[in-house]
Design a protein around this motif. Structure first.
Motif, PDB file in Angstrom:
ATOM      1  N   ARG A  93     -23.467 -29.314  23.660  1.00 36.49           N
ATOM      2  CA  ARG A  93     -22.926 -28.881  24.937  1.00 36.49           C
ATOM      3  C   ARG A  93     -23.472 -27.487  25.259  1.00 36.49           C
ATOM      4  O   ARG A  93     -23.104 -26.496  24.621  1.00 36.49           O
ATOM      5  N   ARG A  94     -24.422 -27.447  26.222  1.00 37.27           N
ATOM      6  CA  ARG A  94     -25.022 -26.184  26.664  1.00 37.27           C
ATOM      7  C   ARG A  94     -25.491 -25.341  25.482  1.00 37.27           C
ATOM      8  O   ARG A  94     -25.215 -24.140  25.394  1.00 37.27           O
ATOM      9  N   ARG A 141     -13.413 -33.685  20.714  1.00 34.94           N
ATOM     10  CA  ARG A 141     -14.249 -33.787  21.904  1.00 34.94           C
ATOM     11  C   ARG A 141     -14.358 -32.421  22.572  1.00 34.94           C
ATOM     12  O   ARG A 141     -13.381 -31.882  23.068  1.00 34.94           O
ATOM     13  N   SER A 143     -15.447 -29.781  25.594  1.00 32.83           N
ATOM     14  CA  SER A 143     -15.587 -29.871  27.049  1.00 32.83           C
ATOM     15  C   SER A 143     -17.071 -29.916  27.405  1.00 32.83           C
ATOM     16  O   SER A 143     -17.946 -29.594  26.600  1.00 32.83           O
ATOM     17  N   TRP A 144     -17.359 -30.315  28.636  1.00 35.91           N
ATOM     18  CA  TRP A 144     -18.754 -30.447  29.049  1.00 35.91           C
ATOM     19  C   TRP A 144     -19.498 -29.115  29.021  1.00 35.91           C
ATOM     20  O   TRP A 144     -20.716 -29.087  28.811  1.00 35.91           O
ATOM     21  N   ASN A 145     -18.776 -28.005  29.189  1.00 35.27           N
ATOM     22  CA  ASN A 145     -19.450 -26.707  29.121  1.00 35.27           C
ATOM     23  C   ASN A 145     -19.422 -26.108  27.718  1.00 35.27           C
ATOM     24  O   ASN A 145     -19.948 -25.014  27.497  1.00 35.27           O
ATOM     25  N   GLY A 146     -18.807 -26.792  26.762  1.00 33.77           N
ATOM     26  CA  GLY A 146     -18.808 -26.340  25.380  1.00 33.77           C
ATOM     27  C   GLY A 146     -17.895 -25.165  25.097  1.00 33.77           C
ATOM     28  O   GLY A 146     -17.930 -24.619  23.984  1.00 33.77           O
ATOM     29  N   PRO A 237     -20.369 -35.884  33.270  1.00 27.94           N
ATOM     30  CA  PRO A 237     -20.607 -34.435  33.217  1.00 27.94           C
ATOM     31  C   PRO A 237     -20.904 -33.804  34.567  1.00 27.94           C
ATOM     32  O   PRO A 237     -20.640 -32.614  34.762  1.00 27.94           O
ATOM     33  N   PRO A 382     -27.242 -35.189  24.861  1.00 32.84           N
ATOM     34  CA  PRO A 382     -26.570 -34.270  25.787  1.00 32.84           C
ATOM     35  C   PRO A 382     -26.934 -34.610  27.226  1.00 32.84           C
ATOM     36  O   PRO A 382     -27.925 -35.308  27.484  1.00 32.84           O
TER      37      PRO A 382
END
Length: 703
Positions: A93-94, A141, A143-146, A237, A382
C-alpha cells in the motif's frame, strides 16, 4: 513380553452408556443412543472425557515412533508449512509492505510492515498479546493508503474475534475494539477514513455495517441486510464501489450486488440462484472493472464490466474458459510502458497451477514459466502496479514467495530473510529423497480420478505402510502442498497418497456437483476406489493402509471405514461431521445444507443415512484402529460429532475379542483453525505415531 489380563483391561475403553433416544423422521425410526454426549457440560460427559484422556495416555506410551516423529516434525516445520509459512506474499500500500513472518521455533506468525527503504518492523505480535499462545491473529487488512490497519484476533479457538484498528506509523490504537460474533471481511473506503464489515442479523441473517474512524461502533450504520447465511464484501481502491455477494450455501450460486457510493441503494448485477453460477468483481488498474464468473463456463471466464451498465447481461467475455483448466484467479496489472492493463491468470489443470499473461483485450500474450509442478496461492498485486506476488508450494517445496515482474515476464523468488534452507527437492540423486508421482485410477462408474503419491526409494518395494487422504467437498481441490506431516511419514518409510475425488474442484463446477448433495456417496465411492487401487497395484495392503482426514476430509475418512472396514488397518478422524442427520443444528452446520442436503427432505434423508458414519456403525464389523481428535469446543464443526462417533465405535467393539482400539484426543484452548506450532507438532506426532503403530511402520505394530 506377555501382556497381563490387568494390562488388557487397562487398555480397553470405558464402556459408553447406550441411551434410548430416537427420532421418527418421515416414517423412519433413527436411533441416537449417544445423544447424551451432545452436551459436554454434564458431569456424565465430563467423566467420560476424563476416562478417554486416561485411555489415550496409556496407548500413547506404546507407540514406538512418536518421539522420532515429533523430532522430525519440529525440524520440518522450521522451513514452513501450508498452515504455518515462514513468510506470506506482501500486501503493498503506497510503498508500505505488509506480510506475515514466522521464525524457526516461533509459536505463531507476526505481522510486519516495511516502510520504503526501511527494515521490517513488527506491527502485530499475538504472543505479545498473550504469551500463552492461545490468541491467534485471524486476519488483517491495511487501508488503501496504508496509513491504518484493521486486524482481528481471537482466543482459545473461539472464532469470536475482536477487531482492532491501529496507526501503521506507530501501532497506536485508532478506535475502540469492536467485538464480533464471527470473523468478517473488512472493506476500506478509498479515503481510508472508514470501512465496511459484516455482522449477524437475527437467527440466520447477515448485515453490512459502515464504521467511520473515530466514532462509536455502537453508532455504525447498517447499509445492507440479507436473510442468507453467506455474505462477503470487497471495496475498490479508486472508486467508492462496495461489492456485496450473498448465497445460501458455500458453493451455491451467488447474488452479486454493488453499492455505487455510501448511501446509495444496492444494485443487483448477477443472480446465480436460477442456474447455480457464481461471480465476483475485480477492480483496477484505474477505472477498470472485471468479473470472474462460471456463468456459462464451468471452468471459469473473465469478463469486462462497463461501469455505466454493469449488469451481467452486458458483460463482455475477455478471456474465455479453457476446458480442463480451472480458472483460479486473475490479477490486473498496469503496463508501465503503454499504460494499458494486463491480466496475470492462474489456472489449475489436474491439480497443477499454470500462469498466463493476457493483454487488455484478453489476447494471450505468453505463458509464464512457473516454479514447478505444484500450486500457486494468494496471488495479489497493489493498485496500478506492474508487479504481482504469490506463494508457490508443492509436496516437497515449502511455501515460497515469488514476484512476477511485467517487464521481465518471469517469476523470481523472494525468500524471507533468515529462512532456513528447504529439504532436498524431489528427483535428486539422493535415493532417500522424497519423490512424487501423479497417477490416475478408475472409479466404479468408469470415471478417471487423479491421485498424487509421495514416497522414497523404489516403488516396487511394497506393500508398504500407506496413508491415504482426500478433501472431496465444497469444490475445494486436493492440490500439491508442502506438509511436514507428509514428509515425516515418508522419511519413516511410508507412502502418502492424496486422491482428487469428485466433490472437490479439480474438474470445475461439474466435478464438484458430481460429488455433492445427492451425489456425496459418489465422492466416498471414489475414495474407496483409491484405496482399492493402492492395494491392487501393490503399493500397500489392507493391514498396512491407514486413512486420515480433518474437517470435510475427516468425514470422508469416517465414511470410508464405516463403509469398508476391511480395507483399512487404521484411521484418524479429526474435527469432522459424523452425524449427518442432526448436523444442521450444531456449529455452522446450517450453512452447509447445500453441500450435503438435510433430513427435512425424505429423499435426502435416505442419502444422508446411506453414508452418515455415526449411523452406519455396527457391532462385530471389525473396524480398524481409530484415533478421533477434536477441540473441546469447535465453533465450526461441533465436537459432539467426534464424541458420538467415538462412543459408537467403542460400543461396537465392546466384548469383541481382538477388537482394535478406538481412542479420543480432545484438546482445550484450540479451535478449528490456527494453533501454535508446538500444539500442531504435538497433534501431528500423535496422528502419525498412531498410524505407524497400526500399519507396521518403523518399529512394528503396537498399541
Amino acid at each position: 513380553m506377555a501382556v497381563s489380563d490387568s494390562d488388557r483391561v487397562a487398555m480397553r475403553p470405558p464402556s459408553p452408556r447406550r441411551g434410548d433416544d430416537a427420532d421418527r423422521i418421515h416414517g423412519r425410526v433413527v436411533a441416537d443412543p449417544f445423544r447424551w454426549l451432545e452436551d459436554d457440560s454434564t458431569p456424565e460427559c465430563a467423566e467420560w472425557l476424563a476416562g478417554q484422556a486416561a485411555l489415550l495416555e496409556r496407548h500413547r506410551a506404546t507407540w514406538p515412533l512418536r518421539d522420532a516423529l515429533h523430532r522430525d516434525l519440529a525440524e520440518l516445520i522450521g522451513v514452513g508449512a501450508l498452515t504455518a509459512p515462514v513468510s506470506s506474499p506482501p500486501v503493498v500500500r503506497r510503498g508500505r509492505r505488509f506480510s506475515l513472518r514466522r521464525a524457526p521455533g516461533q509459536e505463531l506468525p507476526v505481522l510486519v510492515v516495511a516502510d520504503p527503504g526501511a527494515e521490517p518492523r513488527v506491527l502485530v505480535d499475538p504472543l505479545a498479546l498473550d504469551p500463552g499462545a492461545r490468541t491467534t491473529l485471524d486476519s488483517w487488512r491495511p487501508s488503501w493508503n496504508g496509513a491504518v490497519l484493521a486486524y482481528q484476533v481471537s482466543t482459545g479457538g473461539s472464532e469470536r474475534p475482536v477487531l482492532h484498528v491501529v496507526r501503521v506509523a506507530d501501532g497506536t490504537p485508532v478506535d475502540s475494539p469492536i467485538p464480533l460474533a464471527r470473523p468478517t471481511p473488512v472493506a476500506w473506503l478509498p479515503s481510508g477514513l472508514g470501512f465496511h464489515y459484516t455482522a449477524p442479523d437475527g437467527e440466520r441473517g447477515r448485515r453490512v455495517l459502515l464504521h467511520r474512524l473515530g466514532t462509536d461502533p455502537a453508532d455504525d450504520e447498517t447499509v445492507y441486510r440479507t436473510d442468507r447465511p453467506h455474505l462477503a464484501i470487497k471495496s475498490a481502491p479508486a472508486r467508492p464501489w462496495l461489492m456485496i455477494t450473498t448465497s445460501s450455501g458455500v458453493t451455491s450460486g451467488n447474488t452479486l450486488l454493488v453499492v455505487p457510493e455510501p448511501g446509495a441503494e444496492p444494485r443487483v448485477l448477477h443472480d446465480g440462484d436460477r442456474d447455480g453460477s457464481r461471480a465476483v468483481l475485480k477492480f483496477g488498474p484505474g477505472p477498470l472493472v472485471l468479473a470472474v464468473t462460471d456463468l456459462g463456463a464451468p471452468f471459469g471466464r473473465v469478463c469486462a464490466v462497463d461501469p455505466d451498465d454493469p449488469a451481467s447481461g452486458s458483460w463482455r467475455t475477455l478471456i474465455p474458459e479453457e476446458p480442463g483448466a480451472v480458472l483460479d484467479d486473475a490479477v490486473p496489472l498496469l503496463d508501465p510502458d503503454t499504460g494499458a492493463p494486463c491480466l496475470l491468470v492462474n489456472r489449475t489443470r489436474r491439480g497443477l497451477s499454470g500462469l498466463a499473461l493476457h493483454g487488455h483485450d484478453g489476447a494471450r500474450l505468453c505463458d509464464v514459466p512457473v516454479p514447478g509442478s505444484g500450486s500457486i496461492r494468494r496471488m495479489a498485486a497493489p493498485p496500478d502496479s506492474d508487479r504481482a506476488w504469490f506463494a508457490y508450494t508443492d509436496f516437497v517445496t515449502p511455501p515460497t514467495v515469488y514476484r512476477f515482474d511485467l517487464r521481465e515476464r518471469r517469476c523470481v523468488p523472494e525468500p524471507a530473510e533468515g529462512a532456513p534452507p528447504a529439504p532436498a527437492a524431489a528427483g535428486g540423486a539422493d535415493p532417500a529423497a522424497p519423490r512424487v508421482r501423479q497417477v490416475d485410477y478408475t472409479a466404479g462408474d468408469g470415471t478417471r480420478v487423479g491421485m498424487h503419491l509421495v514416497f522414497a526409494g523404489d516403488p516396487a518395494d511394497g506393500p508398504r505402510p500407506t496413508l491415504l487422504t482426500t478433501y472431496g467437498g465444497f469444490g475445494a481441490s486436493s492440490v500439491p502442498g508442502y506438509s511436514p506431516t507428509i514428509l515425516a511419514w515418508v522419511r519413516a518409510g511410508g507412502v502418502y497418497a492424496v486422491a482428487g475425488v469428485r466433490g472437490g474442484g479439480e474438474g470445475g463446477t461439474a466435478w464438484h456437483a458430481a460429488g455433492s448433495g445427492a451425489n456425496k456417496p459418489t465422492a466416498i465411492a471414489d475414495f474407496l476406489a483409491a484405496a482399492e487401487w493402492l492395494v491392487a497395484q501393490g503399493w500397500t495392503a489392507p493391514d498396512r493402509l491407514a486413512v486420515k482426514g480433518a474437517s470435510h476430509s475427516g468425514l470422508m475418512a469416517a465414511a470410508a471405514i464405516t463403509a469398508r472396514p476391511d480395507l483399512f488397518a487404521a484411521a484418524v478422524v479429526s474435527d469432522a461431521l459424523t452425524d449427518m442427520v442432526r448436523y444442521p443444528g450444531f456449529g455452522l452446520g446450517r450453512m452447509w445444507c447445500e453441500e450435503f442436503g438435510t433430513a427435512d427432505d425424505p429423499d435426502q434423508l435416505d442419502t444422508l443415512l446411506s453414508y452418515s458414519p455415526y449411523h452406519r456403525v455396527r457391532r462385530g464389523a471389525g473396524y480398524p484402529a481409530v484415533l478421533l481428535t477434536c477441540p473441546r469446543t469447535d465453533a465450526r464443526v461441533d465436537s459432539m460429532h467426534t464424541r458420538k462417533l467415538t462412543a459408537a465405535l467403542q460400543d461396537a467393539a465392546a466384548d469383541t475379542p481382538g477388537a482394535r482400539p478406538v481412542l479420543l484426543r480432545c484438546e482445550s484452548d484450540v479451535g478449528h483453525g490456527m494453533r501454535s506450532a508446538s500444539r500442531w507438532i504435538g497433534l501431528q506426532a500423535d496422528v502419525l505415531a498412531f498410524c505407524a503403530a497400526h500399519t507396521g511402520l518403523g518399529a512394528g505394530a503396537a498399541g
